[in-house]
Design a protein around this motif. Structure first.
Motif, PDB file in Angstrom:
ATOM      1  N   ILE A  36      37.153  41.864  15.174  1.00 15.51           N
ATOM      2  CA  ILE A  36      37.355  41.637  16.650  1.00 15.51           C
ATOM      3  C   ILE A  36      36.758  42.807  17.519  1.00 15.51           C
ATOM      4  O   ILE A  36      37.066  44.176  17.258  1.00 15.51           O
ATOM      5  N   ASP A  37      35.827  42.680  18.348  1.00 17.59           N
ATOM      6  CA  ASP A  37      35.046  43.525  19.027  1.00 17.59           C
ATOM      7  C   ASP A  37      35.790  43.847  20.501  1.00 17.59           C
ATOM      8  O   ASP A  37      35.465  42.935  21.363  1.00 17.59           O
ATOM      9  N   LEU A  38      36.842  44.767  20.595  1.00 17.16           N
ATOM     10  CA  LEU A  38      37.377  44.703  21.968  1.00 17.16           C
ATOM     11  C   LEU A  38      36.767  45.850  22.846  1.00 17.16           C
ATOM     12  O   LEU A  38      37.176  45.772  24.195  1.00 17.16           O
ATOM     13  N   SER A  57      33.118  31.133  22.457  1.00 13.47           N
ATOM     14  CA  SER A  57      33.738  31.960  23.565  1.00 13.47           C
ATOM     15  C   SER A  57      33.685  33.343  22.825  1.00 13.47           C
ATOM     16  O   SER A  57      34.051  33.702  21.714  1.00 13.47           O
ATOM     17  N   ASP A  58      33.469  34.324  23.786  1.00 12.19           N
ATOM     18  CA  ASP A  58      33.692  35.654  23.464  1.00 12.19           C
ATOM     19  C   ASP A  58      35.168  35.977  23.532  1.00 12.19           C
ATOM     20  O   ASP A  58      36.039  35.396  24.070  1.00 12.19           O
ATOM     21  N   ILE A  59      35.549  37.377  22.835  1.00 10.62           N
ATOM     22  CA  ILE A  59      36.992  37.610  22.940  1.00 10.62           C
ATOM     23  C   ILE A  59      37.694  37.837  24.220  1.00 10.62           C
ATOM     24  O   ILE A  59      38.687  37.416  24.318  1.00 10.62           O
ATOM     25  N   GLY A  60      36.736  38.283  25.328  1.00 15.15           N
ATOM     26  CA  GLY A  60      37.408  38.483  26.562  1.00 15.15           C
ATOM     27  C   GLY A  60      37.981  37.107  27.131  1.00 15.15           C
ATOM     28  O   GLY A  60      38.898  36.898  27.854  1.00 15.15           O
ATOM     29  N   THR A  61      36.805  36.185  27.054  1.00 16.58           N
ATOM     30  CA  THR A  61      37.193  34.754  27.593  1.00 16.58           C
ATOM     31  C   THR A  61      38.692  34.181  26.857  1.00 16.58           C
ATOM     32  O   THR A  61      39.392  33.638  27.338  1.00 16.58           O
ATOM     33  N   GLY A  99      32.290  40.719  21.185  1.00 12.35           N
ATOM     34  CA  GLY A  99      32.731  41.370  22.225  1.00 12.35           C
ATOM     35  C   GLY A  99      31.966  41.117  23.646  1.00 12.35           C
ATOM     36  O   GLY A  99      30.945  40.565  23.383  1.00 12.35           O
ATOM     37  N   SER A 100      32.624  41.377  24.761  1.00  8.19           N
ATOM     38  CA  SER A 100      31.516  41.455  25.933  1.00  8.19           C
ATOM     39  C   SER A 100      32.407  42.296  27.104  1.00  8.19           C
ATOM     40  O   SER A 100      33.659  42.466  26.922  1.00  8.19           O
ATOM     41  N   ALA A 101      31.605  42.201  28.100  1.00  6.60           N
ATOM     42  CA  ALA A 101      31.945  43.160  29.297  1.00  6.60           C
ATOM     43  C   ALA A 101      33.278  42.503  29.914  1.00  6.60           C
ATOM     44  O   ALA A 101      34.221  43.157  30.666  1.00  6.60           O
ATOM     45  N   MET A 105      38.558  43.310  31.991  1.00  9.01           N
ATOM     46  CA  MET A 105      39.599  43.005  32.749  1.00  9.01           C
ATOM     47  C   MET A 105      41.034  43.197  32.315  1.00  9.01           C
ATOM     48  O   MET A 105      41.940  43.349  33.094  1.00  9.01           O
ATOM     49  N   PHE A 106      40.968  43.600  31.205  1.00 11.37           N
ATOM     50  CA  PHE A 106      42.358  43.995  30.658  1.00 11.37           C
ATOM     51  C   PHE A 106      42.810  45.353  30.266  1.00 11.37           C
ATOM     52  O   PHE A 106      43.338  46.114  29.685  1.00 11.37           O
ATOM     53  N   GLU A 107      41.643  46.211  31.041  1.00 16.22           N
ATOM     54  CA  GLU A 107      41.826  47.767  30.961  1.00 16.22           C
ATOM     55  C   GLU A 107      43.062  48.273  31.590  1.00 16.22           C
ATOM     56  O   GLU A 107      43.760  49.308  30.938  1.00 16.22           O
TER      57      GLU A 107
END
Ligand SMILES: Nc1ncnc2c1ncn2[C@@H]1O[C@H](COP(=O)(O)OP(=O)(O)O)[C@@H](O)[C@H]1O
Ligand SMILES: [Mg+2]
Length: 274
Positions: A36-38, A57-61, A99-101, A105-107
């Motif tokens: 998982i690329d966080l 879907s990417d992990i952010g989604t 992973g994705s930008a 949003m979870f920073e």
């Protein structure tokens, strides 16, 4: 299922390189693995030979609505698979949650369980994997804490330098506080030293300092400074399939590192259920 997070306070110390090395060791050992690329920079995704416009879907989604996504359905096979066909080895499943930008949003750090448990909730659908490797961003932010909350082991990466040693000590302190309250599954927290030059007096000094400070949390396996590292990563190729003595030695190092973190005797989740 064992979940290992690879994290550090600082960037550039080798989190992604260690994640890729462990993924290569698991792949070569035939362990069914999900990476998982966080990190919003998504370097691990690139290093695993994944194109960023692949379907799924990417992990952010997925983390936005963890209950609505099946991570195994959206994970994509690593681009390392062709390497296996060339040298005749039979590697294990290696899937990647891209992973994705959007992950950024979870920073923000939150103490709300719902926020902290987003990744744990998503991993309820990761049943088919025996090992999950999570590459974290270079900060103790909300993303890293979400990874810690879902982990059975946290591996900190340090360099043999003054600032890295001090940063690792601060990270251990933060991790210990966090574990008590929010990470009930976390059993192991350890540090691996990367980019070690055996002949360097400074490195020897920092290693003995770390042994004093961290005791048996400092892993015996150290990752040496390796000359053709960037070539391997640039080619998106597993170290276990790269030719030459240097790559062979690096591959053995990652085998040992994986052995010290992954309990191969623990029965796979599927087997425990039956
Ligand atoms: N053991 C090593 N030997 C040589 N180069 C390394 C080693 N570990 C990391 N690097 C290089 O250092 C840079 C930063 O490493 P990276 O894994 O991207 O760090 P992080 O993920 O912590 O930001 C990369 O260019 C990588 O190839
Ligand atoms: Mg990285």
């Amino acid at each position: 299922m064992q979940v290992i997070s690879i994290s550090s306070l600082k960037g550039g110390v080798g989190k992604t390189s260690i994640t890729l090395g462990l993924a290569s060791a698991a792949w070569a050992a035939g362990i069914s693995t999900l990476v998982i690329d966080l990190d919003p920079h998504a370097d691990t995704t690139t290093g695993l030979g994944i194109k960023h416009d692949q379907p799924g879907s990417d992990i952010g989604t997925m983390l936005r609505k963890p209950k609505h996504h099946n991570i195994a359905e959206h994970a994509v096979p690593s681009g390392w698979v062709p390497a296996a066909h060339q040298d005749g080895t039979r590697p294990g499943t290696l899937h990647v949650a891209r992973g994705s930008a959007k992950t950024s949003m979870f920073e923000k750090v939150s103490t709300r369980r719902r926020e902290l448990n987003r990744l744990s909730t998503l991993l309820d659908t990761a049943d088919e994997y025996d090992l999950v490797l999570v590459d974290c961003p270079p900060a103790l932010n909300g993303i890293t804490r979400m990874a810690w909350a879902a982990s059975t082991a946290v591996l900190l990466v340090a360099e043999p330098s003054l600032f890295s040693v001090a940063g690792t000590e601060r990270t251990f302190r933060a991790l210990d506080l966090f574990q008590r309250e929010y990470a009930p599954k976390l059993k192991t927290s350890a540090v691996v030293v990367n980019r070690v030059r055996a002949a360097s007096t400074e490195h020897k000094y920092r290693l003995s300092e770390m042994r004093r400070m961290f005791g048996n949390r400092l892993l015996d396996t150290q990752v040496p400074e390796t000359s053709n590292w960037q070539q391997m990563q640039g080619a998106a190729w597993p170290v276990h399939a790269w030719p030459g003595d240097t790559a062979h030695t690096a591959a053995r190092t990652f085998d040992h590192l994986l052995e010290s973190l992954y309990d191969a005797k623990q029965p796979p989740r599927r087997a425990r259920r039956s």
